[in-house]
Enzyme design. Structure first.
Site, PDB file in Angstrom:
ATOM      1  N   CYS A  25       6.230  -3.934  -7.919  1.00  0.00           N
ATOM      2  CA  CYS A  25       6.235  -4.269  -6.503  1.00  0.00           C
ATOM      3  C   CYS A  25       6.501  -2.982  -5.739  1.00  0.00           C
ATOM      4  CB  CYS A  25       7.331  -5.281  -6.190  1.00  0.00           C
ATOM      5  SG  CYS A  25       6.980  -6.925  -6.780  1.00  0.00           S
ATOM      6  N   GLU A  75      -4.716   5.540  -5.300  1.00  0.00           N
ATOM      7  CA  GLU A  75      -3.955   6.470  -4.469  1.00  0.00           C
ATOM      8  C   GLU A  75      -3.785   7.821  -5.128  1.00  0.00           C
ATOM      9  OE1 GLU A  75      -0.299   4.794  -2.966  1.00  0.00           O
ATOM     10  OE2 GLU A  75      -1.362   2.934  -2.563  1.00  0.00           O
ATOM     11  N   HIS A 124      10.221  -3.184 -12.188  1.00  0.00           N
ATOM     12  CA  HIS A 124      10.455  -3.539 -10.795  1.00  0.00           C
ATOM     13  C   HIS A 124      10.283  -2.258  -9.997  1.00  0.00           C
ATOM     14  CE1 HIS A 124      11.777  -7.625 -11.327  1.00  0.00           C
ATOM     15  NE2 HIS A 124      12.816  -7.303 -12.097  1.00  0.00           N
ATOM     16  N   GLY A 125       9.946  -2.404  -8.716  1.00  0.00           N
ATOM     17  CA  GLY A 125       9.756  -1.192  -7.935  1.00  0.00           C
ATOM     18  C   GLY A 125      10.079  -1.387  -6.465  1.00  0.00           C
TER      19      GLY A 125
END
Length: 260
Positions: free
Chosen positions: A141, A247, A93-94
């Site tokens: 996320c 990125e 999860h993020g």
């Protein structure tokens, strides 16, 4: 410039080079939902990386502090001196700033900052990988927004984008022998754009990991890394809810996993 100087060198023969990859996957959390399907991603990524010639070190269900410790130990591996590259794969999860550890409750508790990853493997802290590709794959996320938006086909002029202020990076270290960039040779592919969610099937795993594996399997033999990344992004063209993002890329050359 000769073409060869624009491609990362892979000096050692397959038998003597010691490619290492790190895979961290958090599935079970004390306060957040279980990431069902993550085991499929783990298995798929491990097989993929082994097929690409890496010995994969796997860790599951770590706090942010444990993730930082594991990264530090991995960065200190002597095998990196006789390797040509590394893969760092994170699945959890993020939030917008980083990855959730197993004790995370919200956006600020038990979060491994993305900056920590780059700091741990930069040219100051991991000299064994100086000048070698460091491929960072992040499945998480990055916020709660859906990545798609409904647009009108109107003829109104678009608003100009605000210009971002140009700042000079601090990265130069003074060194008696030679100066090098503090951070270089990274290529990062996030599963989604900033502030948006990533999608996962409880049965088949994360959409991003599935498509990444597929593109690497099909194209690692003849495409360079960033071209493979672009193919992964392109595969989401008809799925407006999510778009992987390249990125913090500081690759100075092209990286072919199997040159020649």
């Amino acid at each position: 410039l000769p073409l060869s100087s624009q491609i990362y060198p892979i000096h050692l023969p397959r038998e003597t080079r010691t490619r290492r990859a790190l895979l961290i996957c958090n599935t079970e959390f004390e306060h957040l939902s279980r990431r069902n399907g993550a085991e499929v991603d783990m298995e798929g990524m491990t097989k993929l990386l082994e097929g690409l010639g890496y010995v994969v070190e796997c860790h599951c269900n770590l706090t942010s502090q444990e993730m930082a410790t594991v990264m530090k130990d991995f960065a200190n591996h002597k095998e990196h001196w006789t390797s040509d590259s590394t893969f760092l794969v994170f699945m959890s999860h993020g939030v917008s700033t980083g990855l959730c550890g197993t004790k995370s409750r919200d956006k600020t508790t038990d979060i491994l900052s993305f900056d920590t990853i780059y700091n741990r493997f930069n040219n100051k802290h991991c000299q064994a990988l100086l000048g070698k590709p460091k491929v960072v794959i992040i499945q998480s996320c990055r916020g709660g927004n859906i990545g798609s938006v409904l647009v009108r086909d109107s003829a109104e002029p678009a608003l100009p984008a605000p210009s971002s202020a140009h700042t000079i990076p601090e990265g130069l270290e003074s060194d008696a022998i030679c100066e090098v960039h503090l951070e270089s040779d990274f290529a990062t592919l996030h599963s989604s754009t900033p502030d948006t969610v990533s999608w996962r099937s409880p049965v088949t795993g994360c959409l991003f990991i599935q498509r990444l594996i597929e593109q690497f399997r099909n194209h690692a033999c003849n495409s360079n890394l960033q071209e493979i990344f672009r193919k992964v992004q392109y595969s989401f063209g008809k799925f407006p809810q999510q778009l992987p993002a390249q990125e913090r890329t500081t690759m100075l050359r092209k990286f072919y996993l199997f040159p020649g």
